[in-house]
Design a protein around this motif. Structure first.
Motif, PDB file in Angstrom:
ATOM      1  N   GLN A 134      82.222   5.059  43.610  1.00  0.00           N
ATOM      2  CA  GLN A 134      81.147   5.330  44.809  1.00  0.00           C
ATOM      3  C   GLN A 134      80.986   3.653  45.119  1.00  0.00           C
ATOM      4  O   GLN A 134      80.877   2.704  44.521  1.00  0.00           O
ATOM      5  CB  GLN A 134      79.841   5.851  44.256  1.00  0.00           C
ATOM      6  CG  GLN A 134      80.047   7.122  44.038  1.00  0.00           C
ATOM      7  CD  GLN A 134      80.314   7.809  45.144  1.00  0.00           C
ATOM      8  OE1 GLN A 134      79.895   7.750  46.063  1.00  0.00           O
ATOM      9  NE2 GLN A 134      81.140   9.137  44.749  1.00  0.00           N
ATOM     10  N   VAL A 136      78.150   1.402  46.621  1.00  0.00           N
ATOM     11  CA  VAL A 136      76.673   1.686  46.452  1.00  0.00           C
ATOM     12  C   VAL A 136      75.991   0.274  46.812  1.00  0.00           C
ATOM     13  O   VAL A 136      76.452  -0.672  46.027  1.00  0.00           O
ATOM     14  CB  VAL A 136      76.327   2.359  45.105  1.00  0.00           C
ATOM     15  CG1 VAL A 136      76.995   1.471  43.841  1.00  0.00           C
ATOM     16  CG2 VAL A 136      74.760   2.727  44.977  1.00  0.00           C
ATOM     17  N   ASN A 140      69.134  -0.214  46.641  1.00  0.00           N
ATOM     18  CA  ASN A 140      69.134  -0.370  48.419  1.00  0.00           C
ATOM     19  C   ASN A 140      68.984  -1.735  48.827  1.00  0.00           C
ATOM     20  O   ASN A 140      68.470  -1.781  49.912  1.00  0.00           O
ATOM     21  CB  ASN A 140      67.987   0.530  48.752  1.00  0.00           C
ATOM     22  CG  ASN A 140      67.990   2.080  48.450  1.00  0.00           C
ATOM     23  OD1 ASN A 140      69.199   2.459  48.229  1.00  0.00           O
ATOM     24  ND2 ASN A 140      66.923   2.738  48.255  1.00  0.00           N
ATOM     25  N   SER A 157      77.304  19.757  41.785  1.00  0.00           N
ATOM     26  CA  SER A 157      77.389  18.717  42.840  1.00  0.00           C
ATOM     27  C   SER A 157      78.036  18.778  44.056  1.00  0.00           C
ATOM     28  O   SER A 157      78.567  17.807  44.755  1.00  0.00           O
ATOM     29  CB  SER A 157      78.005  17.487  41.850  1.00  0.00           C
ATOM     30  OG  SER A 157      79.430  17.794  41.660  1.00  0.00           O
ATOM     31  N   GLN A 161      75.133  15.099  44.979  1.00  0.00           N
ATOM     32  CA  GLN A 161      75.560  14.319  44.038  1.00  0.00           C
ATOM     33  C   GLN A 161      74.483  13.458  43.488  1.00  0.00           C
ATOM     34  O   GLN A 161      73.779  12.722  44.157  1.00  0.00           O
ATOM     35  CB  GLN A 161      76.735  13.561  44.154  1.00  0.00           C
ATOM     36  CG  GLN A 161      78.177  14.265  44.426  1.00  0.00           C
ATOM     37  CD  GLN A 161      78.239  14.574  46.046  1.00  0.00           C
ATOM     38  OE1 GLN A 161      78.002  13.614  46.813  1.00  0.00           O
ATOM     39  NE2 GLN A 161      78.397  15.694  46.478  1.00  0.00           N
ATOM     40  N   TYR A 163      73.645  10.382  40.626  1.00  0.00           N
ATOM     41  CA  TYR A 163      74.265   9.528  39.867  1.00  0.00           C
ATOM     42  C   TYR A 163      73.175   8.741  38.810  1.00  0.00           C
ATOM     43  O   TYR A 163      72.163   8.578  39.438  1.00  0.00           O
ATOM     44  CB  TYR A 163      75.103   8.302  40.536  1.00  0.00           C
ATOM     45  CG  TYR A 163      75.988   9.032  41.293  1.00  0.00           C
ATOM     46  CD1 TYR A 163      77.181   9.443  40.796  1.00  0.00           C
ATOM     47  CD2 TYR A 163      75.934   9.165  42.699  1.00  0.00           C
ATOM     48  CE1 TYR A 163      78.372   9.936  41.653  1.00  0.00           C
ATOM     49  CE2 TYR A 163      76.903   9.876  43.478  1.00  0.00           C
ATOM     50  CZ  TYR A 163      77.839  10.186  43.011  1.00  0.00           C
ATOM     51  OH  TYR A 163      79.000  10.752  43.765  1.00  0.00           O
ATOM     52  N   TYR A 190      70.612   7.500  41.793  1.00  0.00           N
ATOM     53  CA  TYR A 190      71.304   7.317  42.815  1.00  0.00           C
ATOM     54  C   TYR A 190      71.782   8.693  43.382  1.00  0.00           C
ATOM     55  O   TYR A 190      72.249   9.365  42.634  1.00  0.00           O
ATOM     56  CB  TYR A 190      72.586   6.366  42.724  1.00  0.00           C
ATOM     57  CG  TYR A 190      72.093   4.923  42.719  1.00  0.00           C
ATOM     58  CD1 TYR A 190      71.936   4.161  43.552  1.00  0.00           C
ATOM     59  CD2 TYR A 190      72.106   4.373  41.246  1.00  0.00           C
ATOM     60  CE1 TYR A 190      71.395   2.706  43.499  1.00  0.00           C
ATOM     61  CE2 TYR A 190      71.318   3.152  40.973  1.00  0.00           C
ATOM     62  CZ  TYR A 190      71.203   2.299  42.094  1.00  0.00           C
ATOM     63  OH  TYR A 190      70.646   1.019  41.879  1.00  0.00           O
ATOM     64  N   LYS A 192      73.499  11.058  46.551  1.00  0.00           N
ATOM     65  CA  LYS A 192      74.377  11.193  47.598  1.00  0.00           C
ATOM     66  C   LYS A 192      74.609  12.330  48.549  1.00  0.00           C
ATOM     67  O   LYS A 192      74.641  13.367  47.713  1.00  0.00           O
ATOM     68  CB  LYS A 192      75.678  10.544  47.183  1.00  0.00           C
ATOM     69  CG  LYS A 192      76.683  10.633  48.342  1.00  0.00           C
ATOM     70  CD  LYS A 192      78.193  10.333  47.775  1.00  0.00           C
ATOM     71  CE  LYS A 192      79.126  10.150  48.820  1.00  0.00           C
ATOM     72  NZ  LYS A 192      80.401   9.672  48.380  1.00  0.00           N
ATOM     73  N   LYS A 193      74.072  12.258  49.587  1.00  0.00           N
ATOM     74  CA  LYS A 193      74.384  13.532  50.444  1.00  0.00           C
ATOM     75  C   LYS A 193      75.149  13.180  51.702  1.00  0.00           C
ATOM     76  O   LYS A 193      74.973  12.311  52.450  1.00  0.00           O
ATOM     77  CB  LYS A 193      72.930  14.088  51.048  1.00  0.00           C
ATOM     78  CG  LYS A 193      73.197  15.424  51.969  1.00  0.00           C
ATOM     79  CD  LYS A 193      71.926  16.012  52.261  1.00  0.00           C
ATOM     80  CE  LYS A 193      72.073  16.961  53.221  1.00  0.00           C
ATOM     81  NZ  LYS A 193      70.755  17.594  53.947  1.00  0.00           N
ATOM     82  N   GLU A 195      77.778  11.160  53.502  1.00  0.00           N
ATOM     83  CA  GLU A 195      78.189   9.880  53.041  1.00  0.00           C
ATOM     84  C   GLU A 195      77.295   8.899  52.633  1.00  0.00           C
ATOM     85  O   GLU A 195      77.679   7.622  52.328  1.00  0.00           O
ATOM     86  CB  GLU A 195      79.049   9.240  54.399  1.00  0.00           C
ATOM     87  CG  GLU A 195      80.376  10.190  54.927  1.00  0.00           C
ATOM     88  CD  GLU A 195      81.423  10.299  53.794  1.00  0.00           C
ATOM     89  OE1 GLU A 195      81.664   9.468  53.083  1.00  0.00           O
ATOM     90  OE2 GLU A 195      81.927  11.515  53.513  1.00  0.00           O
ATOM     91  N   GLU A 196      76.088   9.227  52.765  1.00  0.00           N
ATOM     92  CA  GLU A 196      75.169   8.188  52.494  1.00  0.00           C
ATOM     93  C   GLU A 196      74.644   8.427  51.073  1.00  0.00           C
ATOM     94  O   GLU A 196      74.336   9.349  50.525  1.00  0.00           O
ATOM     95  CB  GLU A 196      73.913   8.553  53.370  1.00  0.00           C
ATOM     96  CG  GLU A 196      72.808   7.014  53.106  1.00  0.00           C
ATOM     97  CD  GLU A 196      71.584   7.670  54.100  1.00  0.00           C
ATOM     98  OE1 GLU A 196      70.609   6.622  54.142  1.00  0.00           O
ATOM     99  OE2 GLU A 196      71.719   8.429  55.165  1.00  0.00           O
ATOM    100  N   ILE A 197      74.455   7.363  50.217  1.00  0.00           N
ATOM    101  CA  ILE A 197      73.777   7.241  48.858  1.00  0.00           C
ATOM    102  C   ILE A 197      72.901   6.343  48.983  1.00  0.00           C
ATOM    103  O   ILE A 197      72.814   5.060  49.344  1.00  0.00           O
ATOM    104  CB  ILE A 197      74.876   6.780  48.112  1.00  0.00           C
ATOM    105  CG1 ILE A 197      74.474   6.913  46.767  1.00  0.00           C
ATOM    106  CG2 ILE A 197      75.584   5.312  48.286  1.00  0.00           C
ATOM    107  CD1 ILE A 197      75.606   6.772  45.541  1.00  0.00           C
TER     108      ILE A 197
END
Length: 253
Positions: A134, A136, A140, A157, A161, A163, A190, A192-193, A195-197
């Motif tokens: 990933q 990441v 943030n 997942s 997803q 993490y 972390y 993810k939905k 493309e954004e994590i």
């Protein structure tokens, strides 16, 4: 009149008891895998590179940055040690150190019509841990970097997803079924939905909740008017996933 009131109270108590039992079972189904920092040197690991090459061998060493895997050293059977960068790896399955067989969760995880069967099934069913590549931004804030991150909801997942955050603070210690989560529930993951994590924490859940869940009418209908709880994050993701997959199956008919 008193008899009717008592009967009503007993009925309501029974309903609440059943609801609590259902929620408890649901929490067990949605329990995240523990975050592992160790690995077995005795059991083989399975690596798939981004170009599709598959490697099987024993882990010699794992290098981490900020708690996340960024390089592996693996010995293929009958071959010399190979060093692989996380940037070249698509996914990894390796056994935690001192691997113990965990109780199987709910049977619906084995329902191929809903969850599908993948190459991961045979590894996960043996207690292996799943990692995927990933890009990441840690907390943030940091420059986005590629890491191998442990998926803690591998059985559901498909849509969202989750993490592990190796440096996450913990809530009070709890147990789920026979699985004891030393230190309690993590206060950050972390998630993810699409493309954004993002680095999701107990304190910023409200900020990200709508984007994660509120595009589902079924989800909104189920939880309308309820106060959202960090302790139910896994349940929310499991429910959302089921609603999404059911909708997909309905559209396919």
């Amino acid at each position: 009149m008193k008899v009717k009131v008592v009967s009503l109270l007993l009925f309501m108590t029974g309903v609440m008891t059943f609801a609590q039992e259902d929620l408890k079972e649901r929490e067990q189904q949605a329990a995240f895998d523990p975050a592992y920092t160790s690995y077995s040197r005795k059991k083989p690991a399975y690596v798939t590179l981004k170009d599709g090459t598959k490697i099987e061998g024993h882990i010699k060493d794992v290098d981490r940055k900020k708690g996340q895997i960024h390089r592996l050293k693996i010995i293929e059977d009958g071959k010399k040690k190979v060093e692989i960068q996380a940037t070249d790896i698509a996914d990894l399955y390796m056994a935690p150190s001192g691997l113990e067989q965990l109780d199987k969760q709910a049977n619906f995880f084995n329902d191929a019509t809903k969850w599908g069967k993948t190459d991961a099934t045979k590894h996960l069913s043996k207690g292996y841990t799943m990692y995927t590549n990933q890009m990441v931004s840690l907390k943030n804030k940091k420059k986005p970097t590629e890491y191998l991150m442990q998926v803690v909801n591998p059985k559901y997942s498909q849509v969202i997803q989750v993490y592990s955050d190796p440096f996450a603070k913990q809530t009070a210690s709890i147990g789920v079924g026979s699985l004891k989560l030393a230190g309690g529930i993590a206060k950050s993951y972390y998630v993810k939905k699409g493309e954004e994590i993002v680095w999701l924490t107990k304190s910023n859940l409200d900020e990200h909740f709508d984007r994660l869940f509120m595009d589902s009418e079924d989800f909104k209908s189920k939880y309308e008017g309820e106060k959202f709880k960090w302790s139910l994050l896994g349940v929310y993701i499991l429910d959302y996933t089921e609603f999404a997959l059911d909708a997909q199956m309905g559209e396919a008919k």
